[in-house]
Design a protein around this motif. Structure first.
Motif, PDB file in Angstrom:
ATOM      1  N   ALA A  84       0.627  -1.232  -0.601  1.00  0.00           N
ATOM      2  CA  ALA A  84      -0.068  -0.399  -0.096  1.00  0.00           C
ATOM      3  C   ALA A  84       0.453   1.455   0.294  1.00  0.00           C
ATOM      4  O   ALA A  84       0.469   2.583  -1.017  1.00  0.00           O
ATOM      5  N   ALA A  85       2.291   1.432   0.900  1.00  0.00           N
ATOM      6  CA  ALA A  85       2.720   2.233   0.707  1.00  0.00           C
ATOM      7  C   ALA A  85       2.796   3.212  -0.162  1.00  0.00           C
ATOM      8  O   ALA A  85       2.202   3.994  -0.328  1.00  0.00           O
ATOM      9  N   PRO A  86       3.800   2.653  -1.736  1.00  0.00           N
ATOM     10  CA  PRO A  86       3.811   3.054  -2.732  1.00  0.00           C
ATOM     11  C   PRO A  86       2.076   3.668  -3.698  1.00  0.00           C
ATOM     12  O   PRO A  86       3.076   4.550  -4.088  1.00  0.00           O
ATOM     13  N   LEU A  87       1.708   2.505  -3.891  1.00  0.00           N
ATOM     14  CA  LEU A  87       0.194   3.426  -4.027  1.00  0.00           C
ATOM     15  C   LEU A  87      -0.480   4.277  -3.464  1.00  0.00           C
ATOM     16  O   LEU A  87      -0.853   4.987  -4.813  1.00  0.00           O
ATOM     17  N   LEU A  88      -0.396   4.738  -2.090  1.00  0.00           N
ATOM     18  CA  LEU A  88      -1.051   5.738  -1.597  1.00  0.00           C
ATOM     19  C   LEU A  88       0.222   6.891  -2.116  1.00  0.00           C
ATOM     20  O   LEU A  88      -0.129   8.199  -2.351  1.00  0.00           O
ATOM     21  N   ALA A 138       8.635  -0.297   4.140  1.00  0.00           N
ATOM     22  CA  ALA A 138       7.797   0.620   3.611  1.00  0.00           C
ATOM     23  C   ALA A 138       7.160   1.930   4.582  1.00  0.00           C
ATOM     24  O   ALA A 138       7.017   3.188   4.073  1.00  0.00           O
ATOM     25  N   VAL A 139       7.834   2.417   5.801  1.00  0.00           N
ATOM     26  CA  VAL A 139       7.423   3.287   6.548  1.00  0.00           C
ATOM     27  C   VAL A 139       8.976   4.296   5.929  1.00  0.00           C
ATOM     28  O   VAL A 139       8.271   5.550   6.036  1.00  0.00           O
ATOM     29  N   GLU A 140      10.248   3.495   6.041  1.00  0.00           N
ATOM     30  CA  GLU A 140      11.132   4.025   4.898  1.00  0.00           C
ATOM     31  C   GLU A 140      10.654   5.319   4.228  1.00  0.00           C
ATOM     32  O   GLU A 140      10.972   6.176   4.094  1.00  0.00           O
ATOM     33  N   ALA A 158      12.326   5.761  10.890  1.00  0.00           N
ATOM     34  CA  ALA A 158      10.768   4.332  10.433  1.00  0.00           C
ATOM     35  C   ALA A 158      11.472   3.473  11.912  1.00  0.00           C
ATOM     36  O   ALA A 158      10.444   3.185  12.207  1.00  0.00           O
ATOM     37  N   ARG A 159      12.612   3.093  12.190  1.00  0.00           N
ATOM     38  CA  ARG A 159      12.810   2.009  13.474  1.00  0.00           C
ATOM     39  C   ARG A 159      11.694   2.954  14.786  1.00  0.00           C
ATOM     40  O   ARG A 159      11.009   2.466  14.824  1.00  0.00           O
TER      41      ARG A 159
END
Length: 193
Positions: A84-88, A138-140, A158-159
């Protein structure tokens, strides 16, 4: 390693690709188990097979044990969250993409909590270790886009975000419903530049 490419994980597999009907059965089993793991009591494989309208033999060919099925439910949830991360980011500005991704994190936290409560400690430790890298990436990705746009604070890591969002899986449904969105909104505001 020689073998066959797995179209879902991208890794090589020693097994040939599944027939389309077998893959549909597997997908249906995982989806139904995801819904049923939230119900009170222990997830029963025969109940999952019945709910899917398949025989127990079909279920056991895909998932020989209850833990195998629950591990796949969790892996599937992680894969969807990471994808979902790159799509968003393609559809939204970085901070809005991060906020929308956090909405998905709340659903992931419920599944994580329910699956980890249902499997043995060794299994959930393995699952958690396996998911940390992809979720961190994904967070990064989301944080980097926000930092590049000047919308996310430069010291956000991210951590740190993972430590903060991990608390969601410790909340029961009522508390997650009552406080989850507000807690994630506070986190997004704290990440803004």
């Amino acid at each position: 390693m020689s073998g066959y490419p797995d179209k879902h994980s991208g890794h090589m597999s020693a097994y040939p690709p599944r027939r389309a009907d077998a893959q549909l059965n597997r997908d249906r089993i995982v989806q139904k188990a995801r819904e049923m793991v939230r119900e009170p009591g222990e997830l029963k494989l025969n109940a999952v097979a019945k709910a899917c309208g398949i025989g127990q033999g079909t279920l056991y060919r895909h998932f020989p044990t209850r833990e195998d099925l629950l591990a796949e439910v969790y892996r599937h949830e992680v894969d969807e969250l990471v994808a979902a991360a790159p799509l968003l980011l393609a559809r939204h500005q970085p901070v809005e993409a991060l906020a929308a991704w956090f909405d998905r994190v709340a659903a992931y936290a419920r599944v994580k909590r329910d699956v980890f409560a249902a499997v043995e400690a060794g299994t959930w430790r393995d699952l958690a270790a396996h998911s940390l890298g992809p979720i961190g990436e994904a967070v990064e990705l989301l944080l980097s886009a926000g930092r590049a746009a000047g919308r996310i604070r430069p010291d956000a890591e991210a951590r740190d975000v993972i430590v903060l969002i991990s608390w969601l899986s410790r909340l029961d449904d009522a508390e997650l419903d009552a406080r989850g969105a507000r807690l994630l909104a506070i986190l997004v505001d704290g990440l803004r530049a």
